[in-house]
Design a protein around this motif. Structure first.
Motif, PDB file in Angstrom:
ATOM      1  N   HIS A 172     -14.495   3.469   3.056  1.00  0.00           N
ATOM      2  CA  HIS A 172     -14.619   2.372   2.098  1.00  0.00           C
ATOM      3  C   HIS A 172     -14.081   1.089   2.721  1.00  0.00           C
ATOM      4  O   HIS A 172     -13.523   1.096   3.820  1.00  0.00           O
ATOM      5  CB  HIS A 172     -13.845   2.711   0.813  1.00  0.00           C
ATOM      6  N   PHE A 173     -14.241  -0.004   1.991  1.00  0.00           N
ATOM      7  CA  PHE A 173     -13.753  -1.316   2.401  1.00  0.00           C
ATOM      8  C   PHE A 173     -12.965  -1.898   1.231  1.00  0.00           C
ATOM      9  O   PHE A 173     -13.481  -1.981   0.111  1.00  0.00           O
ATOM     10  CB  PHE A 173     -14.938  -2.217   2.758  1.00  0.00           C
ATOM     11  N   ILE A 174     -11.705  -2.276   1.469  1.00  0.00           N
ATOM     12  CA  ILE A 174     -10.862  -2.856   0.424  1.00  0.00           C
ATOM     13  C   ILE A 174     -10.673  -4.345   0.702  1.00  0.00           C
ATOM     14  O   ILE A 174     -10.131  -4.727   1.742  1.00  0.00           O
ATOM     15  CB  ILE A 174      -9.477  -2.173   0.369  1.00  0.00           C
ATOM     16  N   PRO A 175     -11.111  -5.200  -0.221  1.00  0.00           N
ATOM     17  CA  PRO A 175     -10.892  -6.644  -0.033  1.00  0.00           C
ATOM     18  C   PRO A 175      -9.475  -7.042  -0.438  1.00  0.00           C
ATOM     19  O   PRO A 175      -8.845  -6.394  -1.274  1.00  0.00           O
ATOM     20  CB  PRO A 175     -11.927  -7.265  -0.979  1.00  0.00           C
ATOM     21  N   LYS A 176      -8.979  -8.089   0.185  1.00  0.00           N
ATOM     22  CA  LYS A 176      -7.699  -8.661  -0.221  1.00  0.00           C
ATOM     23  C   LYS A 176      -7.965  -9.734  -1.274  1.00  0.00           C
ATOM     24  O   LYS A 176      -8.987 -10.412  -1.203  1.00  0.00           O
ATOM     25  CB  LYS A 176      -6.976  -9.267   0.985  1.00  0.00           C
ATOM     26  N   PRO A 177      -7.073  -9.901  -2.261  1.00  0.00           N
ATOM     27  CA  PRO A 177      -5.794  -9.207  -2.454  1.00  0.00           C
ATOM     28  C   PRO A 177      -5.979  -7.743  -2.861  1.00  0.00           C
ATOM     29  O   PRO A 177      -6.965  -7.388  -3.498  1.00  0.00           O
ATOM     30  CB  PRO A 177      -5.126 -10.022  -3.569  1.00  0.00           C
ATOM     31  N   ILE A 178      -5.015  -6.919  -2.485  1.00  0.00           N
ATOM     32  CA  ILE A 178      -5.087  -5.479  -2.708  1.00  0.00           C
ATOM     33  C   ILE A 178      -4.925  -5.142  -4.190  1.00  0.00           C
ATOM     34  O   ILE A 178      -4.022  -5.649  -4.858  1.00  0.00           O
ATOM     35  CB  ILE A 178      -3.984  -4.753  -1.904  1.00  0.00           C
ATOM     36  N   GLN A 179      -5.809  -4.272  -4.675  1.00  0.00           N
ATOM     37  CA  GLN A 179      -5.696  -3.760  -6.037  1.00  0.00           C
ATOM     38  C   GLN A 179      -5.255  -2.295  -5.978  1.00  0.00           C
ATOM     39  O   GLN A 179      -5.842  -1.499  -5.247  1.00  0.00           O
ATOM     40  CB  GLN A 179      -7.039  -3.866  -6.765  1.00  0.00           C
ATOM     41  N   ALA A 180      -4.234  -1.943  -6.757  1.00  0.00           N
ATOM     42  CA  ALA A 180      -3.698  -0.583  -6.734  1.00  0.00           C
ATOM     43  C   ALA A 180      -4.764   0.447  -7.071  1.00  0.00           C
ATOM     44  O   ALA A 180      -4.832   1.521  -6.455  1.00  0.00           O
ATOM     45  CB  ALA A 180      -2.526  -0.463  -7.708  1.00  0.00           C
ATOM     46  N   SER A 181      -5.625   0.139  -8.026  1.00  0.00           N
ATOM     47  CA  SER A 181      -6.653   1.094  -8.450  1.00  0.00           C
ATOM     48  C   SER A 181      -7.607   1.437  -7.310  1.00  0.00           C
ATOM     49  O   SER A 181      -8.049   2.584  -7.177  1.00  0.00           O
ATOM     50  CB  SER A 181      -7.437   0.532  -9.637  1.00  0.00           C
ATOM     51  N   THR A 182      -7.916   0.457  -6.465  1.00  0.00           N
ATOM     52  CA  THR A 182      -8.826   0.693  -5.337  1.00  0.00           C
ATOM     53  C   THR A 182      -8.173   1.587  -4.294  1.00  0.00           C
ATOM     54  O   THR A 182      -8.814   2.493  -3.750  1.00  0.00           O
ATOM     55  CB  THR A 182      -9.234  -0.643  -4.690  1.00  0.00           C
ATOM     56  N   VAL A 183      -6.907   1.339  -4.000  1.00  0.00           N
ATOM     57  CA  VAL A 183      -6.173   2.168  -3.036  1.00  0.00           C
ATOM     58  C   VAL A 183      -6.125   3.616  -3.512  1.00  0.00           C
ATOM     59  O   VAL A 183      -6.359   4.557  -2.742  1.00  0.00           O
ATOM     60  CB  VAL A 183      -4.739   1.629  -2.837  1.00  0.00           C
ATOM     61  N   ILE A 184      -5.856   3.809  -4.791  1.00  0.00           N
ATOM     62  CA  ILE A 184      -5.761   5.157  -5.358  1.00  0.00           C
ATOM     63  C   ILE A 184      -7.128   5.834  -5.392  1.00  0.00           C
ATOM     64  O   ILE A 184      -7.249   7.027  -5.089  1.00  0.00           O
ATOM     65  CB  ILE A 184      -5.150   5.096  -6.772  1.00  0.00           C
ATOM     66  N   ASP A 185      -8.173   5.086  -5.748  1.00  0.00           N
ATOM     67  CA  ASP A 185      -9.523   5.662  -5.774  1.00  0.00           C
ATOM     68  C   ASP A 185      -9.925   6.177  -4.397  1.00  0.00           C
ATOM     69  O   ASP A 185     -10.547   7.238  -4.270  1.00  0.00           O
ATOM     70  CB  ASP A 185     -10.541   4.621  -6.249  1.00  0.00           C
ATOM     71  N   ASP A 186      -9.572   5.430  -3.356  1.00  0.00           N
ATOM     72  CA  ASP A 186      -9.914   5.863  -1.999  1.00  0.00           C
ATOM     73  C   ASP A 186      -9.103   7.084  -1.583  1.00  0.00           C
ATOM     74  O   ASP A 186      -9.600   7.952  -0.859  1.00  0.00           O
ATOM     75  CB  ASP A 186      -9.698   4.717  -1.010  1.00  0.00           C
TER      76      ASP A 186
ATOM     77  N   ILE B  51       0.835  -1.205   0.000  1.00  0.00           N
ATOM     78  CA  ILE B  51       0.000   0.000   0.000  1.00  0.00           C
ATOM     79  C   ILE B  51       0.868   1.254   0.000  1.00  0.00           C
ATOM     80  O   ILE B  51       0.592   2.221  -0.722  1.00  0.00           O
ATOM     81  CB  ILE B  51      -0.947  -0.004   1.216  1.00  0.00           C
ATOM     82  N   GLU B  52       1.931   1.242   0.795  1.00  0.00           N
ATOM     83  CA  GLU B  52       2.826   2.401   0.847  1.00  0.00           C
ATOM     84  C   GLU B  52       3.440   2.680  -0.524  1.00  0.00           C
ATOM     85  O   GLU B  52       3.496   3.839  -0.968  1.00  0.00           O
ATOM     86  CB  GLU B  52       3.925   2.172   1.877  1.00  0.00           C
ATOM     87  N   ASN B  53       3.880   1.648  -1.212  1.00  0.00           N
ATOM     88  CA  ASN B  53       4.485   1.827  -2.532  1.00  0.00           C
ATOM     89  C   ASN B  53       3.473   2.338  -3.552  1.00  0.00           C
ATOM     90  O   ASN B  53       3.808   3.169  -4.410  1.00  0.00           O
ATOM     91  CB  ASN B  53       5.093   0.510  -3.017  1.00  0.00           C
ATOM     92  N   ILE B  54       2.240   1.853  -3.465  1.00  0.00           N
ATOM     93  CA  ILE B  54       1.183   2.333  -4.367  1.00  0.00           C
ATOM     94  C   ILE B  54       0.952   3.826  -4.161  1.00  0.00           C
ATOM     95  O   ILE B  54       0.866   4.603  -5.124  1.00  0.00           O
ATOM     96  CB  ILE B  54      -0.126   1.553  -4.132  1.00  0.00           C
ATOM     97  N   LEU B  55       0.859   4.234  -2.903  1.00  0.00           N
ATOM     98  CA  LEU B  55       0.603   5.641  -2.582  1.00  0.00           C
ATOM     99  C   LEU B  55       1.775   6.535  -2.980  1.00  0.00           C
ATOM    100  O   LEU B  55       1.582   7.625  -3.529  1.00  0.00           O
ATOM    101  CB  LEU B  55       0.314   5.785  -1.087  1.00  0.00           C
ATOM    102  N   LEU B  56       2.986   6.078  -2.697  1.00  0.00           N
ATOM    103  CA  LEU B  56       4.170   6.880  -3.036  1.00  0.00           C
ATOM    104  C   LEU B  56       4.334   7.011  -4.545  1.00  0.00           C
ATOM    105  O   LEU B  56       4.670   8.089  -5.057  1.00  0.00           O
ATOM    106  CB  LEU B  56       5.418   6.256  -2.416  1.00  0.00           C
ATOM    107  N   ASP B  57       4.087   5.931  -5.256  1.00  0.00           N
ATOM    108  CA  ASP B  57       4.198   5.966  -6.715  1.00  0.00           C
ATOM    109  C   ASP B  57       3.187   6.940  -7.309  1.00  0.00           C
ATOM    110  O   ASP B  57       3.525   7.762  -8.174  1.00  0.00           O
ATOM    111  CB  ASP B  57       3.983   4.561  -7.279  1.00  0.00           C
ATOM    112  N   TYR B  58       1.948   6.871  -6.819  1.00  0.00           N
ATOM    113  CA  TYR B  58       0.903   7.765  -7.336  1.00  0.00           C
ATOM    114  C   TYR B  58       1.197   9.224  -6.987  1.00  0.00           C
ATOM    115  O   TYR B  58       1.052  10.119  -7.830  1.00  0.00           O
ATOM    116  CB  TYR B  58      -0.458   7.362  -6.771  1.00  0.00           C
TER     117      TYR B  58
END
Length: 234
Positions: free
Chosen positions: A104-118, A16-23
């Motif tokens: 929101h609620f994010i199901p596992k496995p984590i999808q980058a698009s969902t993390v970014i949308d939130d 999650i941290e890498n997804i957020l930092l990349d975005y």
């Protein structure tokens, strides 16, 4: 934006941290990210007076699970401003999560698009929270932060505005106020009450308890609407 990630799985935290930092790097966004591997550590840090705009919070953790952490943030610390996004590999938490009012609620496995949308949704809501409501008394104009307003109450030809800091009265109609705050999560629960949903501490069938511990009635014609809101919240 200040963000916390809390999960006892270090791989999930790193993902999650890498997804957020990349975005954020690609979009020139300023974000500060802290990582916690237990609910106890997160609560301890918050208890010291620290706060976050957004928390990605796992549900299934060790001693204190994510639902209890959310409950502590909302009901004990009285923090209704921080957005909470729950993470889980299981279903069946709807009723418990509703009490915490998650974003929101994010199901596992984590999808980058969902993390970014939130993240985008949290930023958009933060912009609205920082906006103001303006009203007039005689020849003077007053501005109140939208986030500080708990509810409006109609009293004959006057409107009572109740905020986290004070109360005031001004002439107006609740219908006009409702139009002014459309899009800011204000809900008409009764012909006399317009509430800020972000300040709801407890939602029952026939009443709500607000963040200032005031109990307000839900009109008979509004109860099914609020029941549907409860079901569809997650």
């Amino acid at each position: 934006m200040n963000i916390a990630i809390c999960d006892d799985d270090k791989k999930i935290c790193s993902q999650i941290e890498n997804i957020l930092l990349d975005y954020s790097n690609k979009n020139c966004l300023k974000v500060e990210i802290d990582v916690f591997f237990s609910g106890e550590n997160l609560l301890s840090y918050l208890a010291q007076g620290n706060s976050y705009d957004l928390i990605y919070l796992d549900i299934e953790m060790g001693v204190i699970n994510g639902v209890e952490v959310g409950f502590q943030i909302r009901k004990v610390m009285k923090n209704y401003a921080t957005e909470i996004v729950y993470i889980s590999g299981k279903d069946g938490y709807d009723r418990q999560l509703f009490d915490v009012q998650p974003l929101h609620f994010i199901p596992k496995p984590i999808q980058a698009s969902t993390v970014i949308d939130d993240l985008k949704l949290a930023m958009e809501r933060a912009k609205k929270i920082n906006e103001s409501f303006q009203y007039q008394k005689s020849h003077d104009f007053y501005k109140i932060s939208i986030n500080d307003i708990i509810y409006f109450e109609s009293q004959n030809r006057e409107i009572k505005i109740v905020t986290t800091n004070c109360e005031d009265m001004f002439y107006g109609k609740l219908e006009d106020i409702e139009l002014k705050v459309a899009g800011y999560q204000f809900l008409r629960i009764h012909r006399s009450f317009l509430i800020n949903y972000n300040h709801v501490a407890i939602l029952r069938y026939s009443e709500v308890v607000m963040s200032n511990d005031v109990t307000l009635p839900i009109g008979r014609t509004k109860r099914q609407e609020f029941r549907n809101l409860q079901i569809n919240e997650i």
